[in-house]
Design a protein around this motif. Structure first.
Motif, PDB file in Angstrom:
ATOM      1  N   ASN A 109       0.828  -1.212   0.000  1.00 55.80           N
ATOM      2  CA  ASN A 109       0.000   0.000   0.000  1.00 55.80           C
ATOM      3  C   ASN A 109       0.861   1.261   0.000  1.00 55.80           C
ATOM      4  N   GLY A 110       2.184   1.092   0.127  1.00 58.18           N
ATOM      5  CA  GLY A 110       3.083   2.257   0.135  1.00 58.18           C
ATOM      6  C   GLY A 110       3.368   2.747   1.533  1.00 58.18           C
ATOM      7  N   ASP A 111       2.854   2.017   2.575  1.00 60.08           N
ATOM      8  CA  ASP A 111       3.153   2.426   3.939  1.00 60.08           C
ATOM      9  C   ASP A 111       4.604   2.071   4.264  1.00 60.08           C
ATOM     10  N   ILE A 112       5.314   3.007   4.909  1.00 59.49           N
ATOM     11  CA  ILE A 112       6.731   2.800   5.230  1.00 59.49           C
ATOM     12  C   ILE A 112       6.891   2.696   6.726  1.00 59.49           C
ATOM     13  N   GLY A 125      10.244   8.079   0.446  1.00 65.67           N
ATOM     14  CA  GLY A 125       8.885   8.291  -0.032  1.00 65.67           C
ATOM     15  C   GLY A 125       8.753   8.073  -1.534  1.00 65.67           C
ATOM     16  N   ASN A 126       9.817   8.237  -2.248  1.00 66.59           N
ATOM     17  CA  ASN A 126       9.775   8.087  -3.704  1.00 66.59           C
ATOM     18  C   ASN A 126      10.340   6.724  -4.112  1.00 66.59           C
ATOM     19  N   TRP A 132      16.651   0.278  -6.758  1.00 64.62           N
ATOM     20  CA  TRP A 132      16.793  -0.823  -5.796  1.00 64.62           C
ATOM     21  C   TRP A 132      15.457  -1.492  -5.539  1.00 64.62           C
ATOM     22  N   TYR A 133      14.343  -0.701  -5.569  1.00 61.36           N
ATOM     23  CA  TYR A 133      13.015  -1.253  -5.320  1.00 61.36           C
ATOM     24  C   TYR A 133      12.648  -2.226  -6.437  1.00 61.36           C
ATOM     25  N   LYS A 134      12.928  -1.825  -7.672  1.00 60.05           N
ATOM     26  CA  LYS A 134      12.632  -2.694  -8.803  1.00 60.05           C
ATOM     27  C   LYS A 134      13.488  -3.966  -8.752  1.00 60.05           C
ATOM     28  N   GLU A 135      14.763  -3.820  -8.370  1.00 59.06           N
ATOM     29  CA  GLU A 135      15.651  -4.983  -8.291  1.00 59.06           C
ATOM     30  C   GLU A 135      15.151  -5.969  -7.240  1.00 59.06           C
ATOM     31  N   ALA A 136      14.652  -5.440  -6.120  1.00 62.23           N
ATOM     32  CA  ALA A 136      14.140  -6.312  -5.069  1.00 62.23           C
ATOM     33  C   ALA A 136      12.924  -7.087  -5.558  1.00 62.23           C
ATOM     34  N   LEU A 137      11.994  -6.424  -6.265  1.00 58.54           N
ATOM     35  CA  LEU A 137      10.818  -7.111  -6.781  1.00 58.54           C
ATOM     36  C   LEU A 137      11.220  -8.179  -7.798  1.00 58.54           C
ATOM     37  N   GLU A 138      12.184  -7.848  -8.662  1.00 56.60           N
ATOM     38  CA  GLU A 138      12.591  -8.786  -9.699  1.00 56.60           C
ATOM     39  C   GLU A 138      13.337  -9.992  -9.116  1.00 56.60           C
ATOM     40  N   ALA A 139      13.940  -9.840  -7.939  1.00 54.48           N
ATOM     41  CA  ALA A 139      14.695 -10.937  -7.325  1.00 54.48           C
ATOM     42  C   ALA A 139      13.768 -12.013  -6.781  1.00 54.48           C
ATOM     43  N   GLU A 140      12.443 -11.704  -6.613  1.00 59.87           N
ATOM     44  CA  GLU A 140      11.435 -12.674  -6.205  1.00 59.87           C
ATOM     45  C   GLU A 140      11.823 -13.410  -4.921  1.00 59.87           C
TER      46      GLU A 140
END
Length: 582
Positions: A109-112, A125-126, A132-140
């Protein structure tokens, strides 16, 4: 030459010794570096394993799992979820590592959610636009290490750090349930590297798979690219970087895949080698100085005497045979000086000998030329008398005169230094045949080997002795008796004996005559001595001292034996016997 003989081996040994030692030093340094890096890689892997384990601990925390259950919760339940996530994040900040700057969890939900350790709050916030956020998602669900960078807090403070992120997977939906992020200072890695020795002169670095330097011990190259591509799993290479020749050794950490590298300047490796090289060059310089000194010393010791000897040789060439070289030592130069002095003395003696022979020969040639006038006139006169005797039918007188004429003709026509023994015996036989007409009871016996007959001897050496034997030996016996001539080859010499059975001589007189032959004392009123002396001197001057004439026996009333010895010469121009000095 002496300098090169001493210097070249030292230069070769110094050069190849230095190269070998330097190569061995590099190999040992490479082996040591790889061993050190392997140990360091294990420590780094252990450190990153701990980070991975911590991230897994967070994802497996029961409170976090409950908080990540589907939505539809009350406000109180949402508050409890927040408290459980905060607690899990705080446990990580407080318990495992003191170098954790902060921990964060971002739900779909974007809560930090965040907790801070040694650092200050950072604004993520961004996060959706961050790589790094995309890399983490792609690392599954796999952990992702974010290389070292400058972390900037919301207060504006910057600090070198690296981060570890992991996506928490909702297995039921096979999608991300949130991203866990952990920002870490470099203190932990510094402790890992400080536990490994190796000295401050070498650089120790961690390089990721893209070639980024994520850590180096003095922190001067962090965030930069490594200067070369490290393609192999491990190895050592020598490269020139920033004008300096360096050795780069590296290994690959098995778990993290990071390259643990070591950079050291070759000048540091070869510092001890340089000391050894300088020592060797110093020794070479000293050896060169000593070799030059030795070369100068030996040159002066050898060349100065040789130059002096050369100067004396020039004097000898110009006819000065009185020079002598005074040697100062008994070494090779001294022996050479002795040989030189001996040579000069022998040359002087030989020159004197040849000079005397030439004087004697010139005097003899003059006397021969002078004497040929009267024999020639006498020969022609005898021919006229012989013809007159034949006209008067006095054949015996004519024969005597004819034989005497032939003897004179032989004397006139012979002008050579040497004559065949057979020719000399022809003179003798002509002379004896004349004497036999006068003394018919005279016996003449010749015993000469055929080979000896072909040898060359000095002329008029036998006939005068036969004449002496007839006149002084047989005359007191009314010229009755015998003359025996024997010639043989003895030790490459011609030995001729003239023996008679006439009057003989006393031993005292024999010794007196022999002494006169050796001491150059002449008795002008004694024709015996004059004839013997002439033959003796001619043989010795021509053949050498060991040749000559010897009176072997001379007992009163028994007879006399005279022996002459000359070198055996097969040809007229054959070299004489070795000169024995006069």
């Amino acid at each position: 030459m002496y300098t090169l003989m001493i210097l070249m081996p030292m230069l070769v040994v110094t050069f190849f010794g230095f190269q070998t030692y330097s190569s061995n030093m590099k190999e040992r340094a490479s082996d040591f570096s790889l061993e050190l890096l392997n140990q360091l890689g294990k420590n780094v892997d252990h450190y990153f394993n701990e980070l991975d384990r911590i991230s897994l601990t967070f994802s497996m925390d029961s409170g976090v799992e409950k908080a990540l259950l589907p939505s539809g919760k009350s406000a109180f339940e949402q508050y409890q979820d927040k408290m459980m996530i905060d607690k899990a994040l705080m446990d990580i900040v407080l318990v495992p590592f003191q170098d954790v700057i902060g921990t964060y969890f971002i739900n779909p939900n974007g809560d930090i959610f965040s907790r801070y350790g040694s650092g200050q709050q950072v604004d993520y916030g961004n996060f959706r636009n961050e790589s790094w956020y995309k890399e983490a998602l792609e690392a599954e669900g796999k952990g992702v290490l974010i290389p070292t960078y400058y972390l900037r807090s919301i207060e504006g403070r910057e600090e070198l750090s690296f981060s570890f992120v992991r996506s928490l997977i909702d297995v039921s939906k096979n999608q991300s349930a949130g991203i866990f992020r952990m920002d870490i200072s470099l203190n932990g890695l510094s402790e890992v590297f400080s536990s490994v020795g190796g000295g401050t002169e070498q650089e120790l670095l961690i390089v990721d798979s893209q070639g980024h330097i994520i850590y180096d011990r003095d922190k001067s190259k962090i965030t930069q690219m490594f200067p070369i591509t490290l393609e192999q799993e491990s190895g050592s290479i020598v490269k020139r970087i920033d004008g300096k020749e360096v050795m780069i050794s590296y290994v690959t950490a098995p778990f993290s895949g990071m390259k643990i590298a070591n950079i050291i300047e070759l000048s540091e490796l070869t510092r001890n080698v340089d000391i050894l090289r300088n020592l060797l060059w110093t020794l070479t310089g000293v050896a060169l100085f000593l070799s030059i000194g030795l070369s100068v010393f030996l040159t002066r010791r050898l060349l100065l005497p040789l130059k002096k000897m050369k100067s004396l040789m020039n004097k000898v060439e110009n006819g000065d045979y009185s020079v002598q070289f005074k040697a100062q030592s008994n070494d090779e130069i001294g022996k050479l000086a002795g040989s030189f002095n001996h040579m000069v003395r022998k040359i002087n003696e030989l020159v004197h000998h040849i000079f005397v022979i030439r004087i004697l020969k010139r005097d003899a040639d003059f006397k021969v030329l002078q004497s040929k006038i009267n024999p020639h006139f006498l020969y022609n006169t005898l021919e006229s008398i012989s013809m007159k005797a034949e006209v008067d039918n006095n054949y015996e007188v004519a024969d005597m005169i004819s034989r005497l004429g032939r003897l004179f003709r032989m004397t006139i026509n012979h002008d050579k230094e040497l004559i065949l023994l057979a020719k000399e015996m022809e003179y003798v036989e002509n002379y004896v045949s004349i004497q036999k007409i006068r003394f018919p009871n005279l016996s003449f016996i010749v015993d000469i080997e055929p080979e000896v007959m072909k040898s060359y001897i000095l002329p008029w050496t036998i006939q005068p002795l036969v004449e002496n034997a007839i006149i002084h030996g047989l005359a007191p016996h009314n010229h009755e008796g015998s003359i025996y001539i024997k010639a043989a080859l003895v030790d490459k010499d011609v030995v001729i004996r003239i023996m008679d059975n006439g009057k003989g001589m006393s031993e005292e007189k024999r010794r007196d005559i022999q002494a006169q032959l050796l001491t150059n004392i002449d008795k002008d009123d004694d024709q015996i001595h004059i004839g013997l002396k002439n033959i003796f001197d001619r043989i010795r001057y021509y053949f050498g001292d060991r040749y000559g004439l010897v009176i072997l026996s001379g007992e009163q009333g028994i007879g006399t034996t005279i022996e002459i010895r000359m070198k055996y010469l097969k040809e007229e121009g054959e070299p004489l016997a070795e000169y024995h000095g006069h």
